[in-house]
Design a protein around this motif. Structure first.
Motif, short mmCIF file in Angstrom:
data_model
loop_
_atom_site.label_atom_id
_atom_site.label_comp_id
_atom_site.label_asym_id
_atom_site.label_seq_id
_atom_site.Cartn_x
_atom_site.Cartn_y
_atom_site.Cartn_z
N SER A 1 0.96 -1.19 -0.12
CA SER A 1 -0.03 0.01 0.02
C SER A 1 0.87 1.36 0.10
O SER A 1 2.13 1.14 0.33
N ARG B 1 2.89 -11.24 -1.62
CA ARG B 1 1.70 -12.04 -2.24
C ARG B 1 0.66 -10.92 -2.79
O ARG B 1 -0.14 -11.40 -3.26
N GLY C 1 -3.39 0.04 -2.46
CA GLY C 1 -3.96 1.18 -2.59
C GLY C 1 -3.47 2.18 -1.55
O GLY C 1 -2.35 1.95 -0.99
N SER D 1 -4.49 15.11 -1.02
CA SER D 1 -3.74 13.84 -1.21
C SER D 1 -3.85 13.30 -2.79
O SER D 1 -2.90 13.07 -3.36
N VAL D 2 -5.02 13.55 -3.27
CA VAL D 2 -5.46 12.95 -4.65
C VAL D 2 -4.56 14.03 -5.66
O VAL D 2 -3.97 13.50 -6.52
N TYR E 1 -2.14 10.80 -6.11
CA TYR E 1 -2.57 9.84 -7.13
C TYR E 1 -2.75 10.64 -8.42
O TYR E 1 -2.60 9.62 -9.37
N ALA F 1 -5.99 -3.75 -5.06
CA ALA F 1 -7.27 -3.18 -4.29
C ALA F 1 -7.16 -1.69 -4.51
O ALA F 1 -6.15 -1.17 -4.19
N GLY F 2 -8.13 -1.23 -4.37
CA GLY F 2 -8.25 0.38 -4.29
C GLY F 2 -7.49 1.03 -5.37
O GLY F 2 -7.54 0.72 -6.47
N ALA F 3 -6.82 2.07 -5.12
CA ALA F 3 -6.13 2.71 -6.11
C ALA F 3 -4.86 1.86 -6.72
O ALA F 3 -4.43 2.19 -7.69
N PHE G 1 -12.97 1.04 -2.73
CA PHE G 1 -13.41 2.41 -2.35
C PHE G 1 -14.59 2.26 -1.43
O PHE G 1 -14.77 3.09 -0.59
N ILE H 1 -15.33 1.87 2.03
CA ILE H 1 -14.72 2.73 3.14
C ILE H 1 -15.41 3.95 2.82
O ILE H 1 -14.92 5.01 3.33
N LEU I 1 -15.47 5.68 -0.07
CA LEU I 1 -14.94 6.60 -1.05
C LEU I 1 -15.37 6.24 -2.57
O LEU I 1 -16.17 5.61 -2.52
N ASP J 1 -10.71 6.20 -7.31
CA ASP J 1 -9.87 7.33 -7.66
C ASP J 1 -8.76 6.87 -8.72
O ASP J 1 -8.88 5.83 -9.15
O1 T3D Z 1 -6.31 8.38 1.33
C1 T3D Z 1 -5.99 9.08 0.26
O2 T3D Z 1 -5.00 9.64 0.26
C2 T3D Z 1 -7.14 8.94 -0.82
C3 T3D Z 1 -6.87 7.96 -1.68
C4 T3D Z 1 -7.26 6.70 -1.62
C5 T3D Z 1 -7.08 5.70 -2.42
C6 T3D Z 1 -7.14 4.42 -2.09
O3 T3D Z 1 -6.60 3.28 -2.50
S1 T3D Z 1 -8.69 4.18 -1.01
C7 T3D Z 1 -8.60 2.13 -0.86
C8 T3D Z 1 -7.62 1.80 0.32
N1 T3D Z 1 -7.64 0.25 0.25
C9 T3D Z 1 -8.10 -0.30 0.75
O4 T3D Z 1 -9.46 -0.21 1.33
C10 T3D Z 1 -7.81 -1.96 0.86
C11 T3D Z 1 -7.89 -2.48 2.23
N2 T3D Z 1 -7.19 -3.68 2.21
C12 T3D Z 1 -8.14 -4.81 2.08
O5 T3D Z 1 -9.33 -4.71 2.09
C13 T3D Z 1 -7.50 -6.15 2.22
O6 T3D Z 1 -6.28 -6.01 2.69
C14 T3D Z 1 -7.49 -6.75 0.58
C15 T3D Z 1 -8.75 -7.21 0.20
C16 T3D Z 1 -6.44 -5.79 -0.21
C17 T3D Z 1 -6.62 -8.29 1.01
O7 T3D Z 1 -6.91 -8.87 1.98
P1 T3D Z 1 -6.20 -10.11 2.80
O8 T3D Z 1 -7.44 -10.79 3.53
O9 T3D Z 1 -5.51 -10.84 1.57
O10 T3D Z 1 -5.06 -9.56 3.67
P2 T3D Z 1 -5.30 -8.68 4.68
O11 T3D Z 1 -5.05 -9.70 6.01
O12 T3D Z 1 -6.53 -7.89 4.80
O13 T3D Z 1 -3.91 -7.79 4.70
C18 T3D Z 1 -2.68 -8.08 5.08
C19 T3D Z 1 -1.87 -7.11 5.64
O14 T3D Z 1 -1.76 -5.97 4.85
C20 T3D Z 1 -2.71 -6.87 6.90
O15 T3D Z 1 -1.83 -6.24 7.92
P3 T3D Z 1 -1.40 -7.64 9.15
O16 T3D Z 1 -2.58 -7.68 9.89
O17 T3D Z 1 -0.61 -8.68 8.67
O18 T3D Z 1 -0.40 -6.44 10.03
C21 T3D Z 1 -3.53 -5.48 6.66
O19 T3D Z 1 -3.73 -4.57 7.65
C22 T3D Z 1 -2.46 -4.92 5.84
N3 T3D Z 1 -3.15 -4.12 4.50
C23 T3D Z 1 -3.89 -4.34 3.65
N4 T3D Z 1 -4.12 -3.46 2.86
C24 T3D Z 1 -3.71 -2.26 3.50
C25 T3D Z 1 -3.13 -2.71 4.65
N5 T3D Z 1 -2.63 -1.98 5.50
C26 T3D Z 1 -2.74 -0.49 5.47
N6 T3D Z 1 -3.47 -0.04 4.37
C27 T3D Z 1 -4.09 -0.89 3.50
N7 T3D Z 1 -4.72 -0.39 2.32
#
Ligand code: T3D
Length: 263
Positions: free
Chosen positions: A27, A59, A64, A84-85, A89, A112-114, A137, A140, A142, A145
């Motif tokens: 991310s 993996r 994003g 931020s965008v 981005y 995922a996401g961005a 997005f 949460i 959003l 983007d």
């Molecule tokens: O903010 C701005 O500047 C505006 C712009 C925003 C752009 C965006 O991208 S908004 C969208 C942000 N992203 C998300 O909402 C995705 C969040 N992640 C997930 O939904 C899931 O992690 C996944 C579906 C991608 C994968 O799921 P899974 O079960 O395979 O993995 P996990 O267990 O959720 O994640 C593994 C680790 O990565 C975990 O950490 P840990 O518990 O092992 O210490 C998790 O917290 C971390 N991780 C995953 N995605 C993010 C993240 N940490 C921080 N930010 C993340 N986006």
């Protein structure tokens, strides 16, 4: 610039940018934004780089924005997401889509996401069969983007784009290929090899022409035919004066393999 959140290498006419924060599924934090920008700038400015390959380590491809960088418990400390965008981005997507060199994306895991939007902004997207794409997005609160609302409906049509964006459902790499969202899904153990073959191929091709092809196609959805015809004329005028055009025609007439220099 020394990189800590990405790996950036260049060899044989192409560069590889690997997002490298595997513990958080690559991310984006602020350092990664700066480093990716610097790597793409270097790619743009260095004539010896004729193709960019983007992939992720571990993996995931990219999840994003790093959500742990966002203060949500105290609204007075909240980040202005518009800012931020605008600062991060949008310039990134402009840099990828505006780069006049082919950009290959090898999606090695979840995008995922961005992270999904960035993959879809690249020119040729290969994905490992175990990879997936999630418009995270909506989950949460959003909107897609990083060009998501632009590239998704263009690739998929409105019905699928809307369903994916509103539901935030995960689709597999194979589904993404079937729907025309990406170029190809490949066996996991073949992803890097297939992506490298493409990068090596583009590193030997007429780079200026390829750069114009991508720009013209990217712009085609926004322009009426008469405008697009003018853009094609301008590109042909410019490309007709390049060494690679001369080499391409000479090689064809002499029945030999062309040696393009990207000039
Ligand atoms: O903010 C701005 O500047 C505006 C712009 C925003 C752009 C965006 O991208 S908004 C969208 C942000 N992203 C998300 O909402 C995705 C969040 N992640 C997930 O939904 C899931 O992690 C996944 C579906 C991608 C994968 O799921 P899974 O079960 O395979 O993995 P996990 O267990 O959720 O994640 C593994 C680790 O990565 C975990 O950490 P840990 O518990 O092992 O210490 C998790 O917290 C971390 N991780 C995953 N995605 C993010 C993240 N940490 C921080 N930010 C993340 N986006």
């Amino acid at each position: 610039m020394k990189f800590s959140t990405i790996k950036f290498t260049q060899q044989d006419g192409y560069a590889t940018l690997t997002l490298n924060r595997p513990d958080s599924l690559n991310s984006f934090n602020q350092a990664m934004h700066q480093e990716v920008r610097a790597a793409i700038k270097r790619t743009r400015e260095d004539e010896s780089i004729r193709c960019l390959l983007i992939t992720g380590s571990g993996r995931g491809f990219c999840a994003g924005q790093d959500l742990s960088d966002r203060e949500v418990s105290d609204p007075s400390q909240a980040v202005d997401l518009g800012e931020s965008v605008e600062k991060n981005y949008n310039p990134l997507i402009r840099a990828i889509m505006g780069l006049e060199k082919p950009v290959i994306c090898a999606v090695n895991g979840v995008a995922a996401g961005a992270g999904a939007s960035i993959a879809l902004a690249c020119d040729i997207v290969l994905a490992a069969k175990s990879a997936s794409f999630i418009q995270a997005f909506s989950k949460i609160g959003l909107v897609p983007d990083s060009g998501g609302t632009f590239n998704l409906p263009r690739a998929l049509g409105l019905p699928r784009a809307k369903a994916l964006a509103l539901l935030g459902s995960k689709i597999s790499a194979e589904q993404a290929e079937k729907w025309g969202l990406i170029w190809q899904s490949v066996e996991d153990d073949k992803l890097q090899e297939e992506a490298l073959l493409l990068a090596q191929h583009f590193a030997t091709q007429p780079t200026l022409g390829l750069g114009k092809i991508k720009l013209l196609l990217n712009e085609s959805f926004n322009n009426p035919l008469h405008h697009q015809l003018e853009l094609e004329k301008g590109a042909m005028q410019m490309l007709g004066q390049t060494e690679d055009y001369q080499e391409g025609v000479s090689a064809f007439m002499e029945k030999r393999k062309p040696e393009f220099k990207g000039k």
